[in-house]
Write a protein that holds these residues in place. Structure first.
Motif, PDB file in Angstrom:
ATOM      1  N   GLN A 118      42.339  -4.441 -11.297  1.00 23.97           N
ATOM      2  CA  GLN A 118      43.571  -3.723 -12.032  1.00 23.97           C
ATOM      3  C   GLN A 118      44.793  -3.772 -10.868  1.00 23.97           C
ATOM      4  O   GLN A 118      44.707  -3.761  -9.716  1.00 23.97           O
ATOM      5  CB  GLN A 118      43.390  -2.491 -12.206  1.00 23.97           C
ATOM      6  CG  GLN A 118      42.552  -2.322 -13.545  1.00 23.97           C
ATOM      7  CD  GLN A 118      42.102  -0.901 -13.910  1.00 23.97           C
ATOM      8  OE1 GLN A 118      42.409   0.169 -13.182  1.00 23.97           O
ATOM      9  NE2 GLN A 118      41.505  -0.618 -14.850  1.00 23.97           N
ATOM     10  N   GLU A 120      49.049  -2.761 -10.554  1.00 28.74           N
ATOM     11  CA  GLU A 120      50.171  -1.842 -11.326  1.00 28.74           C
ATOM     12  C   GLU A 120      51.564  -3.267 -10.880  1.00 28.74           C
ATOM     13  O   GLU A 120      51.781  -3.287  -9.802  1.00 28.74           O
ATOM     14  CB  GLU A 120      50.642  -0.700 -10.660  1.00 28.74           C
ATOM     15  CG  GLU A 120      51.618   0.203 -11.080  1.00 28.74           C
ATOM     16  CD  GLU A 120      52.225   1.314 -10.639  1.00 28.74           C
ATOM     17  OE1 GLU A 120      53.234   1.893 -10.728  1.00 28.74           O
ATOM     18  OE2 GLU A 120      51.224   1.788  -9.583  1.00 28.74           O
ATOM     19  N   ILE A 126      50.151  -0.890 -15.851  1.00 28.45           N
ATOM     20  CA  ILE A 126      48.670  -1.196 -15.122  1.00 28.45           C
ATOM     21  C   ILE A 126      48.268  -2.447 -16.033  1.00 28.45           C
ATOM     22  O   ILE A 126      47.827  -2.095 -17.281  1.00 28.45           O
ATOM     23  CB  ILE A 126      47.772   0.081 -15.169  1.00 28.45           C
ATOM     24  CG1 ILE A 126      48.607   1.059 -14.384  1.00 28.45           C
ATOM     25  CG2 ILE A 126      46.355  -0.495 -14.477  1.00 28.45           C
ATOM     26  CD1 ILE A 126      47.378   2.512 -14.258  1.00 28.45           C
TER      27      ILE A 126
END
Length: 499
Positions: A118, A120, A126
């Protein structure tokens, strides 16, 4: 690729908006873009390699962590996962959510890991993405294995020596080393006259072998070091270390005459004794009283002595008559053996059968011998003994010296016993071959000792000999001697290992 959709406080989905790129209806997000458009603009796995080369040593089964450092890890283990993840660059720029192995053929030299990360992007959006990284395993021999293959580099050597005229102790020690794998880190193993040399790359490995020897056989050792090189700039030294291990020169079935100080220190046992077993201690028995004692290496080297008779100096006798001694007439002082029976015995040499030259003695083998049996003993009257302790004992106890010391029962033809043997032992590959037929005879004698002594067999791994078992089916059972020890393979082995 996907992004996490926000929900309202009551759990209901918020109003939908149009993507700023393609105009499709999507849930609101900080980038105002759908997943397809975000994929075309942003790749959160950029910079993370999708294929990595790692190096593996086939000999020691270790992976190269960095230059000069190798670690061991099994397939699909946590150690291998940690090692592979450390090889990925730019992985610290994303948040690692999950990592699992993807099954591959073990011989394909490929390791695949499925990663979920993951990150941002674009004002707080995200993104989560899943991809597979392939690790290509290339073979490369490490420095330690390269030196072991060369067999000419060593930093420490363990020199094991024993001052005897046979190698029974080394055959027993060889089986202990194989069972406990105490010599696996040795660069080379070389057999020389009177002992064996073990060569190592590290001093710590040699010290571990010395500690193992001290725990399984009675011995002592001294250390020395030789300066090889010296760097005056950083004050470093390069040494070669030598561990000289001396084994007690006492073996099974030896007849010994203990020094007076040693006999008094172990409970005033008789000075003439028989060695019934040698493990981490020397087990002695007085054949005239059945008193037993364990002699440690420290006690021996405090007052050393030599055997007055070894297995090569025994004479073959035939039992003419035997008379067991009653329990109430035995000396009850000290510890006695429960596995032996005291008896008076009349014997004659096998070469003098039919004559009246009989000899009387007392033996601890009353539970084994009967009239007509053959036994091996030491004829003291007909021997030239050169031992200071025996000379002192002879001057002070001339009336107590027996004519013959019976050591063991003799079970007949060794060729027949060898033919019916259905088990074998593993050997260590030595740099030098054994000494021909003499060593083979001593090795056969050691295998006979294993058959006759259950306590000695407990420390040795024995393997079934398939070829011998198949050939034994065709042997005529009538040709086998009836008095030989009939020990079956199942009785002899508790945990049988089929080779």
């Amino acid at each position: 690729m996907e992004y996490l959709e926000p929900t309202g406080s009551d759990g209901e989905t918020t109003a939908r908006i149009l993507c700023c790129q393609c105009g499709s209806a999507i849930s609101p997000n900080p980038s105002n873009m759908c997943v397809a458009c975000l994929r075309t603009h942003v790749d959160i796995t950029e910079g993370i390699p999708k294929q990595v080369i790692i190096y593996f040593c086939k000999r020691c089964e270790r992976y190269q962590q960095q230059m000069g450092q190798w670690i061991g890890a099994e397939l699909e283990s946590s150690q291998l996962m940690s090692f592979c993840l450390k090889k990925l660059k730019s992985l610290n720029k994303v948040n690692l959510v999950d990592a699992t192995f993807v099954w591959t053929e073990p011989h394909s030299k490929r390791i695949k890991i499925k990663l979920t990360v993951q990150k941002e992007v674009m004002g707080g959006t995200i993104l989560q993405q899943t991809f597979v990284v392939e690790f290509v395993v290339n073979g490369h021999m490490c420095e330690d294995c390269h030196r072991q293959e060369a067999k000419d580099f060593w930093k420490a050597v363990v020199q094991v020596r024993q001052k005897t005229d046979h190698k029974k102790t080394f055959f027993y020690l060889e089986q202990l080393l194989i069972k406990h794998k105490a010599h696996d880190k040795a660069v080379n193993v070389k057999a020389i006259d009177g002992g064996i040399d073990f060569f190592f790359n590290r001093k710590d490995d040699a010290k571990k072998l010395v500690d193992f020897l001290m725990s399984v056989i009675p011995c002592r050792y001294i250390t020395s070091q030789q300066l090889i090189s010296h760097d005056t700039h950083n004050n470093t030294y390069n040494y070669k270390y030598t561990f000289a291990v001396e084994i007690v020169p006492i073996c099974k079935d030896d007849v010994v005459c203990l020094p007076l100080q040693t006999a008094q220190s172990i409970g005033n046992i008789g000075q003439i004794c028989i060695v019934i077993r040698v493990t981490n201690q020397v087990y002695l028995i007085d054949p005239f009283t059945l008193r037993t004692f364990e002699l440690t290496a420290n006690n021996y080297f405090r007052h050393p002595f030599r055997p007055i008779c070894s297995c090569k100096q025994m004479t073959e006798f035939i039992v003419m008559d035997i008379d067991l001694i009653r329990e109430d007439t035995k000396v009850q002082i000290g510890r006695h053996s429960d596995k032996h029976l005291l008896a008076d015995i009349w014997i004659v040499r096998s070469s003098e059968i039919g004559s009246d030259n009989q000899k009387h003695s007392r033996t601890h083998l009353g539970h084994l011998l009967k009239p007509g049996d053959m036994c091996l003993g030491f004829d003291i009257n007909g021997a030239n003994i050169n031992e200071p302790n025996f000379d002192k004992y002879e001057r002070s106890h001339s009336d107590k010296i027996p004519d013959v010391v019976i050591v063991k029962k003799f079970f007949g033809d060794k060729v027949t016993r060898n033919r019916r043997r259905e088990w074998k032992l593993r050997r260590i590959e030595l740099d030098k071959a054994s000494d021909g037929s003499s060593a083979n005879r001593e090795y056969m004698d050691f295998m006979e000792d294993l058959e006759e002594d259950p306590m000695l067999r407990q420390n040795v791994n024995i393997y079934a000999d398939k070829e011998r078992m198949e050939s034994a089916m065709a042997v005529d059972l009538d040709e086998l001697e009836a008095d030989a020890p009939k020990i079956t393979l199942q009785e002899m082995l508790e945990d049988l290992v089929i080779d």
